[in-house]
Write an enzyme that holds these catalytic residues in place. Sequence first.
Site, PDB file in Angstrom:
ATOM      1  N   SER A 101      -2.326   8.329  -0.860  1.00  0.00           N
ATOM      2  CA  SER A 101      -2.942   7.700  -2.112  1.00  0.00           C
ATOM      3  C   SER A 101      -3.348   8.824  -2.960  1.00  0.00           C
ATOM      4  O   SER A 101      -2.590   9.468  -3.511  1.00  0.00           O
ATOM      5  CB  SER A 101      -3.866   6.678  -1.507  1.00  0.00           C
ATOM      6  OG  SER A 101      -4.405   5.823  -2.523  1.00  0.00           O
ATOM      7  N   ASP A 151       2.265  -3.512  -2.327  1.00  0.00           N
ATOM      8  CA  ASP A 151       1.247  -2.587  -2.504  1.00  0.00           C
ATOM      9  C   ASP A 151       0.723  -3.269  -4.061  1.00  0.00           C
ATOM     10  O   ASP A 151       1.123  -2.795  -5.065  1.00  0.00           O
ATOM     11  CB  ASP A 151       1.530  -1.098  -2.533  1.00  0.00           C
ATOM     12  CG  ASP A 151       0.237  -0.350  -2.692  1.00  0.00           C
ATOM     13  OD1 ASP A 151      -0.673  -0.756  -3.061  1.00  0.00           O
ATOM     14  OD2 ASP A 151       0.501   0.886  -2.061  1.00  0.00           O
ATOM     15  N   HIS A 182      -1.082  -1.642   0.749  1.00  0.00           N
ATOM     16  CA  HIS A 182      -1.396  -0.181   0.530  1.00  0.00           C
ATOM     17  C   HIS A 182      -1.931   0.426   1.805  1.00  0.00           C
ATOM     18  O   HIS A 182      -2.116   1.760   1.995  1.00  0.00           O
ATOM     19  CB  HIS A 182      -2.627  -0.213  -0.587  1.00  0.00           C
ATOM     20  CG  HIS A 182      -3.020   1.161  -1.070  1.00  0.00           C
ATOM     21  ND1 HIS A 182      -2.099   1.889  -1.591  1.00  0.00           N
ATOM     22  CD2 HIS A 182      -3.968   2.036  -0.731  1.00  0.00           C
ATOM     23  CE1 HIS A 182      -2.488   3.130  -2.200  1.00  0.00           C
ATOM     24  NE2 HIS A 182      -3.687   3.379  -1.783  1.00  0.00           N
TER      25      HIS A 182
END
Length: 197
Positions: A101, A151, A182
Site C-alpha cells: 500500500s 480493491d 485491499h
Amino acid sequence: MSYIVKRTTGTAGAPLFLTFHGTGGSEDQFHSFAEQLIPGAHVTSPRGDVSENGAARYFKRAAEGVYDMEDLGERTHAMADFIAGEVAQTHATRVIGLGYSNGANILASVAMMQGDLVDDLILMHPLIPFTPTPQRCLKGRRALITAGENDPICPPDLTQQLVTYLTEQGADVTMHWHSGGHGIAQSEIAAVQQFLS
C-alpha cells in the site's frame, strides 16, 4: 529526515531486504516475513515519518488517492538517500524491496526516480495515480505486483497502468491478481515466495 528503523544484520555477501509498511503499520509489519523469505539476509525496515491522524505513512496526501506531489518528491529523495546508505553499510550486491500500500508507493516512487537502486521490487497493492517519467535504469530490474480485483483503494486500471509503465521501461514484471480487496491474500504470500525462490 530520520527514520525509526528495525535492522537485522545478515551474513557477509547476503542480499539487503528492505520492507515498507502500509498506512498505520510499523517497522514490524513485514520485518520477520523478510527474515523468513531470505534467511541470512540483511533486513532493514524504516517506519514512515509522516503522521496522518496518528497513522504512520511515508508521504503526505490530501485525500485517498490524492498525493501531495511536492512532499512525495522530497520524501522520495530522502528515502533514496537512506537506501543508498543501507547498501553502503551492508555492502550488499543485491537489493530487494517489499512494500504494501503506502509502502509500495514510496518504493515505486524511489524506483521511478533512481531505477538502479533496488534490483527486485515487490509492490503489494500499489497506487500510482500520476504518469511517471521514463526511467531507463529500470531495464532488467525484476518486479512483482500483487493486487485485488475488487480493491476499493487501488483501482485495477491504475494497477495495470503501472504494469505497462514498468514493462515499457524494460523491467521484468510479474503480475498476481486475487479476487479480494485491499487486504493481503494468502495467494499473494505464495506469489512473493515464488518470485524470490
